[in-house]
Scaffold this active site. Structure first.
Site, PDB file in Angstrom:
ATOM      1  N   LYS A   1       0.819  -1.216   0.000  1.00 31.61           N
ATOM      2  CA  LYS A   1       0.000   0.000   0.000  1.00 31.61           C
ATOM      3  C   LYS A   1       0.847   1.257   0.000  1.00 31.61           C
ATOM      4  O   LYS A   1       0.502   2.242  -0.651  1.00 31.61           O
ATOM      5  CB  LYS A   1      -0.927   0.017   1.232  1.00 31.61           C
TER       6      LYS A   1
ATOM      7  N   LYS B   1      -6.377  -9.706  -8.583  1.00 33.69           N
ATOM      8  CA  LYS B   1      -7.609  -9.793  -7.810  1.00 33.69           C
ATOM      9  C   LYS B   1      -8.569  -8.660  -8.184  1.00 33.69           C
ATOM     10  O   LYS B   1      -8.132  -7.537  -8.445  1.00 33.69           O
ATOM     11  CB  LYS B   1      -7.234  -9.701  -6.322  1.00 33.69           C
TER      12      LYS B   1
ATOM     13  N   LYS C   1     -11.603  -2.245  -6.922  1.00 35.07           N
ATOM     14  CA  LYS C   1     -12.118  -1.011  -7.503  1.00 35.07           C
ATOM     15  C   LYS C   1     -11.001  -0.113  -7.995  1.00 35.07           C
ATOM     16  O   LYS C   1     -11.146   0.608  -8.966  1.00 35.07           O
ATOM     17  CB  LYS C   1     -12.930  -0.243  -6.455  1.00 35.07           C
TER      18      LYS C   1
HETATM   19  N1  TRP Z   1      -8.161  -4.512   7.066  1.00 32.54           N
HETATM   20  C1  TRP Z   1      -9.398  -5.085   6.616  1.00 32.54           C
HETATM   21  C2  TRP Z   1      -9.423  -5.097   5.084  1.00 32.54           C
HETATM   22  O1  TRP Z   1      -8.801  -4.265   4.464  1.00 32.54           O
HETATM   23  C3  TRP Z   1     -10.592  -4.300   7.135  1.00 32.54           C
HETATM   24  C4  TRP Z   1     -10.715  -4.416   8.613  1.00 32.54           C
HETATM   25  C5  TRP Z   1     -10.534  -3.424   9.523  1.00 32.54           C
HETATM   26  C6  TRP Z   1     -11.036  -5.596   9.320  1.00 32.54           C
HETATM   27  N2  TRP Z   1     -10.753  -3.893  10.767  1.00 32.54           N
HETATM   28  C7  TRP Z   1     -11.048  -5.217  10.696  1.00 32.54           C
HETATM   29  C8  TRP Z   1     -11.301  -6.918   8.948  1.00 32.54           C
HETATM   30  C9  TRP Z   1     -11.302  -6.161  11.686  1.00 32.54           C
HETATM   31  C10 TRP Z   1     -11.554  -7.849   9.955  1.00 32.54           C
HETATM   32  C11 TRP Z   1     -11.563  -7.467  11.304  1.00 32.54           C
HETATM   33  O2  TRP Z   1     -10.092  -5.931   4.520  1.00 32.54           O
END
Ligand code: TRP
Length: 334
Positions: A112, A192, A195
């Site tokens: 990222k 994958k 968007k």
């Molecule tokens: N980081 C996860 C993603 O990008 C999103 C997310 C934030 C998440 N907090 C979480 C997923 C807690 C599971 C549990 O998909």
């Protein structure tokens, strides 16, 4: 089997079929087996540059999409993360029991941050906030994609470290990965579905029928065949979408028929694509209709308000325990 489930999704504006077929349908199913808490993670969204004029409407829109897909506020808690600011409080405390080296190993940060001109410290500590989300509710199961397994491992390390310093507070959360459901981009089936790659690469769950037909018809099918392989990544991806869509609508025969034709070399890709489109619409049409009704009723704000209240009650219970154990603040109130 997990007793309490937590998962989160960023408010990106709309869900695509990769999100739905790969993750959200699993969220919906899990509601029958466990107590589920689902969160639109707006604090996570601001780790990269986001437009403050659209963030709130993106959160509402994501909540509407989730409700339309079958997240049921009568069974589960659905809320927006920043409505429960305790998440950031716990994230800070957890960041003080997390080793810098552990965070520095996260591969998603590397991917990222390469795409950002201005790399925030928030993007770096993002997985600690994710751990706080999960541990706040003492969740033991977390439905996520393959790409989040490393973050879950970090959450477990953080839970262990906290427990060994301050006493047993947090269970160690396990990932629940939807098997084989990695939907690829229609325009580039080696990456994958997302968007950020652009319009041609994804199909929105709420997209108009004509546009979905156009995208499915122009899906890439004939490139990327490795030596010795019989099915190109694009065709495999169409079969994967078809497989899940048929399962969702209870069609037990179509996939086997088309696969047999493929093996015999008599499957026209136009027929495969038309079938994918039809089954996909069988899945999406009722979701789109529910979305329209929900949006018109204006009840999403009440649902999110109620969700925030229920989440806050659990979060405050955790936080008063955490503050007391760590020795924070001047008194035991609050
Ligand atoms: N980081 C996860 C993603 O990008 C999103 C997310 C934030 C998440 N907090 C979480 C997923 C807690 C599971 C549990 O998909």
């Amino acid at each position: 089997m997990a007793k309490r489930i937590f998962s989160g999704i960023q408010p990106t504006g709309t869900l695509h079929i990769g999100n739905y077929l790969g993750a959200i349908r699993n969220w919906v199913d899990l509601q029958r087996q466990a107590e589920c808490i689902y969160c639109v993670v707006d604090y996570h969204a601001i780790t990269i540059d986001v437009d403050p004029k659209t963030l709130r409407s993106a959160s509402h829109s994501m909540a509407l999409d989730l409700l339309a897909c079958g997240v049921d506020p009568a069974r589960s808690i659905l809320f927006v993360q920043a409505d429960v600011p305790q998440h950031t409080e716990l994230a800070w405390i957890l960041s003080c029991v997390t080793s810098y080296g552990d965070v520095a190993r996260m591969t998603q940060f590397k991917d990222k941050s390469e795409k950002q001109e201005f790399v925030t410290a928030g993007l770096f500590t993002y997985p600690i906030l994710q751990a706080a989300d999960i541990l706040m509710y003492r969740a033991d199961g977390v439905p996520v994609g393959e790409d989040q397994v490393q973050h879950l491992e970090l959450s477990r390390r953080i839970a262990r470290r906290f427990n060994s310093r301050f006493g047993e507070v947090f269970p160690e959360p396990e990932p629940i990965v939807t098997k084989g459901a990695r939907i690829m981009s229609l325009a580039d089936p080696t990456s994958k579905m997302s968007k950020s790659a652009g319009e041609a690469h994804y199909v929105g769950v709420m997209e108009r029928e004509a546009s979905i037909r156009r995208k499915v018809r122009s899906a890439v099918t004939d490139v990327g065949l490795a030596p010795g392989e019989t099915m190109s990544p694009g065709v495999a991806n169409l079969f994967l979408i078809l497989d899940i869509a048929c399962e969702l609508v209870g069609d037990a025969t179509t996939v086997a028929e088309l696969r047999a034709d493929f093996v015999e070399g008599k499957l026209l890709y136009s027929r495969l694509k038309d079938t994918v489109f039809e089954r996909l619409m069988d899945v999406l049409r009722p979701i789109q209709e529910r979305r329209a009704k929900l949006a018109a009723s204006g009840e999403v704000l009440d649902i999110l308000g109620d969700g925030a209240r229920r989440a806050t009650a659990i979060a405050e219970e955790t936080m008063s325990d955490v503050r007391r154990r760590v020795g924070l603040g001047s008194s035991d109130v609050g």
